[in-house]
Design an enzyme around this catalytic site. Structure first.
Site, PDB file in Angstrom:
ATOM      1  CG  ASN A   1     115.685  41.647   4.147  1.00  0.00           C
ATOM      2  OD1 ASN A   1     116.363  40.629   4.033  1.00  0.00           O
ATOM      3  ND2 ASN A   1     116.086  42.684   4.861  1.00  0.00           N
ATOM      4  CG  HIS A   2     115.691  36.054   3.095  1.00  0.00           C
ATOM      5  ND1 HIS A   2     115.118  35.096   2.293  1.00  0.00           N
ATOM      6  CD2 HIS A   2     116.817  36.453   2.446  1.00  0.00           C
ATOM      7  CE1 HIS A   2     115.860  34.917   1.217  1.00  0.00           C
ATOM      8  NE2 HIS A   2     116.897  35.732   1.283  1.00  0.00           N
ATOM      9  CB  SER A   3     110.597  36.617   7.615  1.00  0.00           C
ATOM     10  OG  SER A   3     110.165  36.735   8.946  1.00  0.00           O
TER      11      SER A   3
END
Length: 206
Positions: A88-90
């Site tokens: 996932n992206h931060s």
């Protein structure tokens, strides 16, 4: 013929080659048992995919795992159109946004694990960090998220997916374990009891 058309034809040909030949090769998986079945097409990073004995994945699976690992343990089966996301992206870095150069660089890996003897219905999504307990049934169309706990032998459904009920009573779970598993691999009685009590709001342990 326009150059752009030629490029598109070549891209389509390469995509077909990947789906038809490269996707079917079994020598690049992190691990794949001889008895494991992967129906094509299946999109995944094979080196981060681990498929154990007597597992099966239906057609049109999309496993996003260029960083994290997807682990499907023994005797677990997924129906068609499974989606698994292992990274996932931060979202909490100030000054970044979708499409920014640092957006992809800040991706976080988060393994997805499916324990033994699990059935996953069609069109199920497993989000980053999900851990499906042994013997669970996941209803078609469910979206399983990390925030929820999925104990062994539960029926899971919804978006976000929650525990609907247990497949067996505590006594049936113990007998089921006794019949299908040798003692070293059986879930301890205390763990099964704790799961039942916690679901019923009776668990007083910290």
């Amino acid at each position: 013929m326009k150059i752009s058309t030629i490029k598109q034809v070549l891209r389509d040909a390469w995509r077909g080659f990947k789906l038809g030949y490269l996707s079917s090769r079994r020598d690049r998986y992190g691990y794949i048992a001889d008895s494991a079945i992967v129906l094509q097409p299946c999109w995944c990073n094979k080196s981060n995919t681990f498929l154990y004995e007597h597992t099966s994945i239906g057609e049109e699976a999309k496993i996003i795992n260029s960083l994290g690992h997807f682990i499907l343990k023994k005797h677990s089966i997924a129906a068609p159109r499974l989606t698994v996301i292992c990274q996932n992206h931060s979202f909490f870095n100030v000054g970044t946004y979708p499409g920014d150069k640092s957006w992809s660089k800040g991706e976080i890996k988060d393994d997805v694990i499916v324990e033994d003897y699990v059935w996953i219905g069609a069109n199920v999504t497993l989000c980053p960090g999900v851990h499906i307990g042994r013997g669970c049934l996941v209803a078609a169309g469910s979206v399983c998220v990390k925030a929820h706990e999925y104990p062994p032998y539960t029926i899971i459904g919804g978006n976000p997916a929650k525990v609907i009920k247990y497949r067996f009573t505590l006594e049936e779970q113990i007998e089921h374990e006794r019949q299908i598993l040798p003692p070293p691999r059986a879930i301890e009685y205390q763990i099964l009891t704790r799961n039942i009590r916690k679901d019923a709001g009776q668990d007083t342990e910290a």
